[in-house]
Scaffold this motif. Sequence first.
Motif, mmCIF file in Angstrom:
data_model
loop_
_atom_site.group_PDB
_atom_site.id
_atom_site.type_symbol
_atom_site.label_atom_id
_atom_site.label_comp_id
_atom_site.label_asym_id
_atom_site.label_seq_id
_atom_site.Cartn_x
_atom_site.Cartn_y
_atom_site.Cartn_z
ATOM 1 N N GLY A 7 0.793 -1.226 0.000
ATOM 2 C CA GLY A 7 0.000 0.000 0.000
ATOM 3 C C GLY A 7 0.823 1.271 0.000
ATOM 4 O O GLY A 7 0.280 2.368 0.122
ATOM 5 N N SER A 8 2.132 1.163 -0.158
ATOM 6 C CA SER A 8 3.008 2.333 -0.120
ATOM 7 C C SER A 8 2.614 3.354 -1.184
ATOM 8 O O SER A 8 2.287 2.990 -2.315
ATOM 9 C CB SER A 8 4.458 1.892 -0.336
ATOM 10 N N THR A 9 2.669 4.624 -0.785
ATOM 11 C CA THR A 9 2.378 5.706 -1.732
ATOM 12 C C THR A 9 3.607 6.577 -1.987
ATOM 13 O O THR A 9 3.558 7.479 -2.816
ATOM 14 C CB THR A 9 1.254 6.619 -1.209
ATOM 15 N N GLY A 10 4.659 6.328 -1.245
ATOM 16 C CA GLY A 10 5.852 7.161 -1.359
ATOM 17 C C GLY A 10 5.942 8.223 -0.287
ATOM 18 O O GLY A 10 6.998 8.806 -0.076
ATOM 19 N N TYR A 11 4.838 8.479 0.399
ATOM 20 C CA TYR A 11 4.844 9.484 1.465
ATOM 21 C C TYR A 11 5.788 9.022 2.570
ATOM 22 O O TYR A 11 5.672 7.911 3.078
ATOM 23 C CB TYR A 11 3.424 9.686 2.016
#
Length: 170
Positions: free
Chosen positions: A82-86
């Motif tokens: 679920g990583s978004t890069g935030y």
Amino acid sequence: MNSAGILADAFERIHETVHAAAEGLPPEDLNARLDEDANSIAWLVWHLARIQDDHVADAAGTEQIWFTEDWVSRFDLPLEKGSTGYGHSSAQAGSVKVASGGLLLGYFDAVHERTLGYVRGLDGRALDRVVDEVWSPPVTLGVRLISVIADDLQHAGQAAFVRGVLERRR
């Protein structure tokens, strides 16, 4: 122009900027980092698409296409699903690599089309709906969408800058 038209126009500008920054580049340019801590075009575009996908899906009450269209498997990144890069560290940002621009722009375009479909159906009253009560004051849909637009345009501009530096180096 109504509020839905303004939002659609803003997301179209992101689309144009992203394509101008990434289209036609080979994987080595998409994945290049100007120094060991800089973000690549691949990370910048992936991240802005992930944030847009995450935030618009949440606001619309739908699932992210990252999962529903199985982009998570297509990218096969060494990150949490679920990583978004935030909040990514430099090492995590550097781990976002793409084998082709088609993959990167394919995901971005899918997110873009879903976003346009959603915002074109909104009216001014819908923008006042609270979508996040964690913040003070609570975040309305209008504020959330403007936040996504602002963040995406910044990252798209950064990707365009990276492309310009890479082209000047040749």
